[in-house]
Design an enzyme around this catalytic site. Sequence first.
Site, PDB file in Angstrom:
ATOM      1  N   GLY A  60       0.663   4.197  -6.244  1.00 50.24           N
ATOM      2  CA  GLY A  60       0.445   3.027  -5.560  1.00 50.24           C
ATOM      3  C   GLY A  60       0.129   3.222  -4.058  1.00 50.24           C
ATOM      4  O   GLY A  60      -0.151   4.343  -3.546  1.00 50.24           O
ATOM      5  N   SER A  61       0.399   2.070  -3.231  1.00 54.18           N
ATOM      6  CA  SER A  61      -0.063   1.991  -1.856  1.00 54.18           C
ATOM      7  C   SER A  61       0.914   2.952  -1.090  1.00 54.18           C
ATOM      8  O   SER A  61       2.188   2.817  -1.425  1.00 54.18           O
ATOM      9  CB  SER A  61       0.097   0.798  -1.234  1.00 54.18           C
ATOM     10  OG  SER A  61       0.298   0.546   0.107  1.00 54.18           O
ATOM     11  N   THR A  62       0.251   3.573   0.107  1.00 53.31           N
ATOM     12  CA  THR A  62       1.371   4.240   0.978  1.00 53.31           C
ATOM     13  C   THR A  62       2.366   3.616   1.787  1.00 53.31           C
ATOM     14  O   THR A  62       3.278   3.863   2.190  1.00 53.31           O
ATOM     15  CB  THR A  62       0.447   4.833   2.116  1.00 53.31           C
ATOM     16  OG1 THR A  62      -0.407   4.197   2.655  1.00 53.31           O
ATOM     17  CG2 THR A  62      -0.568   6.035   1.451  1.00 53.31           C
ATOM     18  N   VAL A  63       2.137   2.181   1.726  1.00 56.06           N
ATOM     19  CA  VAL A  63       3.261   1.262   2.291  1.00 56.06           C
ATOM     20  C   VAL A  63       4.636   1.272   1.477  1.00 56.06           C
ATOM     21  O   VAL A  63       5.329   0.884   2.200  1.00 56.06           O
ATOM     22  CB  VAL A  63       2.709  -0.103   2.086  1.00 56.06           C
ATOM     23  CG1 VAL A  63       3.666  -1.163   2.731  1.00 56.06           C
ATOM     24  CG2 VAL A  63       1.291  -0.424   2.989  1.00 56.06           C
ATOM     25  N   GLY A  64       4.651   1.893   0.144  1.00 61.60           N
ATOM     26  CA  GLY A  64       5.773   2.124  -0.529  1.00 61.60           C
ATOM     27  C   GLY A  64       6.786   2.831   0.266  1.00 61.60           C
ATOM     28  O   GLY A  64       8.054   2.730   0.016  1.00 61.60           O
TER      29      GLY A  64
END
Lengths: 259, 390
Positions: A60-64
């Site tokens: 998933g997103s690097t915002v993780g």
Amino acid sequence: MILNGRGISKGLTEGVVLMLQQPFSFLGGVDPKTGLLSGTSGAEGQDITGKVFAFPWGKGSTVGSYTILQLRKEKRLPAAIINQRAETIVATGAVMAKVPMVDRIDLSLLRNGDRVAVDGERGAVDLQGVKGHRVVTSVLMHQGRVLVLKRSDKVSTCQRMWAGVSGYIEPGEEPLQTAIKEIGEETSITKAKLVRSAATLMVRQQDTIWAIHPFLFESPTDQVTIDWEHTEYKWALPSQMDELALVPGFKRLLGDLGL
Amino acid sequence: MHLTRDEEEVLTGERGPGMQRAMELVVALGRIYDADRLIPITSAHLSGVSYKTIGEGGLDFLEEMSKDARVKVHTTLNPAGMDLARWGEMGVEESFAQRQLAIIKAYEKMGVTTNCTCTPYITGNAPKPGEAVAWAESSALSYVNSVLGARTNREGGPGALAAAIIGKTPHYGLHLEENRRPTMVVEAEVLDEITDYSLLGHAVGQRFGAAIPYFKGIRPDCNGLKTMAAAMAASGSVAVFHVEGVTPYSSSQDLKGLERVRFDHQDIKKAKESLTTGKDPDLIAVGCPHLSQMEMKMLASMLDGKRPRSDSPEVWFCTSRTVRTWCPKETAVLERFGKVVCDTCMIVAPIESRHRCTATNSAKACNYLPSLCSQKVVCGSYAELMGRIA
């Protein structure tokens, strides 16, 4: 029993395992305010706070990575993270939030609820209350058929299940020595020739982890004399294995030996 | 991975907790990707700037790091969630603005140049061919790899920050020559204008994912390359590409045996149609990636002497503060039609609170506006968009 993986984020900690079967995205996978998993995780409503959180790998997103920092802010961090294969997003978040993390651990050896100690520096996971045993399993071949033996009621484990020729590796013994010794004792075949071996296979069964050293032998004969450990034997085609109640890991072991 | 004695000392905390944490992160990433060692970098560019993205947890982390960690190389920042000077006019709430400014302050304390732009290579952070760098922001790192010929992996914001603090990055991936060679050839028809390059990039990235395309038949200038890099990175995670006769290492590539595909005007047209999901834009936003000086001049000359249409929606010309400073005359012309917005863009600013449908000429923006900003989208060329304004 200590499993050795690779250290990703340092720190020593203990906790109870909460395990997912599928890759996990911290963004959207967990509510940072409550630590509760969402529906996309496959374990909705479970709380990761203080748990040893195990999943195959991050996605998933690097915002993780920032979601992990948000969990820290809310005091909802897991005690440790265990992955089969670490990737950037989760590793980054773990290092930033100082969560011990280990990868290259075979998750099939863990169970939900296991109590474990994680050493993020050395990359070790100590499964408390789980014993490890080193054993050999030899597969004998004769004219394309595989020898399987049905374990008797007198053996301590896996009674009445079908297996290869197995035995504990005694202290000071080399696995191949054990294999040859056990073939003699359990089948009375003396002139089997080693064809190949495979990498050690780890199999979890309740509170035991078997570290199995697999060997493949070619037998010059189909004449077998079994001892007290077995009640019957047969020479079966590899394709017939599904019809038998096999000991755990035996099919995988056949595959590893190229059968 | 081999660490020098000096690097080991950083890792054990002898140079302070900030450097230690940065080294832990660099080493963890190096391990994951089987790097053999760390190599020195000459510059870094960081994402993870908008408060909308990194939140309180991210701000805490940056403030903690800024206590004692300082960057060792020239380091620049990606766009923030608002124009740092005119956020009031943009309708940004006070509480958001304060947190956003605190993020910028933490980066500033660490020695980062806080000119927030996705095109730092235009405004002073331009690595030279062959240099190793650590860049985040997919469009900028692709430009740096492909057009400038420097070398960077696809860094995340924290990884790039850690590398900037250590002055080194793990040696793996796109730092190795063999991982930068083309994997396919794209024969494209000569294109008419900048937006076509954006659409070509979008179509190639969407169809082939993280490939390394080698383009034949096109001659984009730096603005065409900028928008093409951005679109390809957004739709296909492309981190490096080559253009025959244009990009620095294109002449030394071996194309034997590579898959060849053709893209023509029909493909460009189809890409444009597929990205358009709306009809009546209430915001027209250009500058994804941020407008260059040349684009500012071109837009100003298209609009100069004309009158704003009475039915014109709100207009944003997104650029870096530096380019705005370089273009006072153009800014004056453009501001008659809309806002010359700095430090931010239509993707990272919280536009969804005020807008429903956005028109833009950037395929990258078209790609992200629906998911990140809940927008319907109209894709048009500069000429088409300016026609809606004047």
